[in-house]
Design an enzyme around this catalytic site. Structure first.
Site, PDB file in Angstrom:
ATOM      1  CG  HIS A 142      -1.677   1.274   1.405  1.00 19.34           C
ATOM      2  ND1 HIS A 142      -2.663   1.660   0.520  1.00 19.34           N
ATOM      3  CD2 HIS A 142      -1.610   2.245   2.354  1.00 19.34           C
ATOM      4  CE1 HIS A 142      -3.174   2.814   0.911  1.00 19.34           C
ATOM      5  NE2 HIS A 142      -2.549   3.192   2.027  1.00 19.34           N
TER       6      HIS A 142
ATOM      7  CB  CYS B 219      -3.254   3.067  -2.715  1.00 16.49           C
ATOM      8  SG  CYS B 219      -2.281   1.549  -2.918  1.00 16.49           S
TER       9      CYS B 219
END
EC number: 2.3.1.-
Length: 352
Positions: free
Chosen positions: A111, A225
């Site tokens: 992430h 993301c």
């Protein structure tokens, strides 16, 4: 900053025992004919299909529920003084690191986020973009008995909050400074983030390409993301930011297919005058991806997914609130951790 939503499933009536095989063949023939007709115009399409932006962000449907609350400590983006000096940090950690530690880090499923530090106040901030209702809801729909069309909870949004959790990012990931910008550049970026967040409203997991080879045709780009981080870096470069020369890698999840075929939107497929054969095929494809209540049910669904995607080489993609058919190709799916260089003022990234 933030918010997402929408989708259904129908039950087929029983057929006389002797009629079932013939009806199945007839339905399959109609479906193949429809795909062939739709494919006739696909070669004139623009690849990759541009991600659609919207004029506003709708309120999420109450049906969509998150296991983990989206942006629980979110705060407005502050206005920095023009003479402030803002340090910009690259933040990266394994997905769900808070629950599984470095488990997904071993698979390079990461992430990405951005950190900022004001040198005038010493205050730190974190900015990231992710799913409102977790990854599974953004990747596959709900099939609700009371609705004919699949129901999607696929919004993604930006989250800005005070502080940087050093332990979270450093333990199994990355926290490194990549640039320094003046306060007025930060303020211009903040206005752009507001626009980006209000017009780019849904999450897209997959990058779809013709093959893993370098230079292969890209059919669809992901919107996740890492793409938010890359867009933000790109915007900062446009505003004059100078980035350090360090290696930056990102997780990408690929599907591989031949040229996609446009199928239609919710109304044209699932509406009163829609294509019932196609509607049934789409819902049958998505059915095995539902949440599972037992190991036995999961294993049976896995076999159904393997049969559809690997054996019959079929995948139905939902993109820009429209449906596409992907004729899957080997190696079908792949997770990569690729380097994408930081931008510079004279050579910013494109296609983000």
């Amino acid at each position: 900053m933030a918010q997402a939503g929408s989708a259904g499933r129908g039950a087929a009536g029983q057929k006389p025992a002797g009629a079932a095989p013939g009806c199945a063949l007839w339905r399959r023939a109609l479906g193949l004919l429809w795909l062939a007709l739709a494919a006739a115009g696909s070669s004139r399409r623009q690849w990759p299909v541009p991600y659609k932006r919207f004029s506003f962000r709708p309120e999420p449907d109450p049906y969509c529920q998150a296991k983990y609350t989206f942006c629980p400590t979110g705060s407005p983006i502050p206005i920095m003084k023009d003479d402030d000096v803002i340090e910009v940090f690259r933040l990266q950690a394994p997905v769900w690191e808070f629950k599984y530690g470095n488990l997904l880090g071993h698979l390079k499923i990461m992430h990405d986020a951005i950190g900022f530090k004001s040198t005038l106040t010493g205050q730190n901030y974190t900015m990231e973009w992710y799913e409102l209702f977790q990854l599974g809801n953004c990747t596959f729909p709900h099939l609700r008995p009371e609705m004919n069309a699949p129901f999607w909870c696929n919004q993604g949004a930006a989250c800005f909050f005070e502080g940087i959790d050093d332990i979270h990012w450093k333990a199994n990931g990355t926290l490194v400074q990549v640039a320094t910008i003046p306060g007025n550049t930060f303020n211009k970026m903040a206005k752009w983030v507001k626009w980006d967040n209000e017009t780019g409203i849904y999450y897209e997991t997959w990058t779809v390409q013709a093959s893993p080879e370098k230079g292969a045709e890209t059919w669809f780009e992901s919107y996740d993301c890492s793409k938010f981080v890359l867009r933000t870096y790109n915007k900062l470069a446009e505003l004059g930011a100078e980035f350090k020369k360090i290696e930056t890698n990102y997780t990408r999840i690929f599907l591989y297919s031949g040229e996609p075929t446009y199928l239609g939107n919710e109304t044209s497929i699932f509406g009163p005058t829609g294509n019932q054969t196609l509607a049934l095929a789409v819902k049958r494809f998505y059915y095995p991806f539902k949440p599972h209540s037992s190991t036995k049910e999961f294993l049976f669904s896995f076999l159904q997914i393997f049969d559809a995607v690997i054996i019959h080489r079929q995948f139905y993609l939902f993109y820009n609130f429209e449906y596409w058919f992907l004729p899957m190709k080997f190696p079908f799916i792949k997770i990569t951790y690729e380097e994408i260089p930081l931008p510079n003022r004279n050579n910013t990234l494109s296609g983000l």
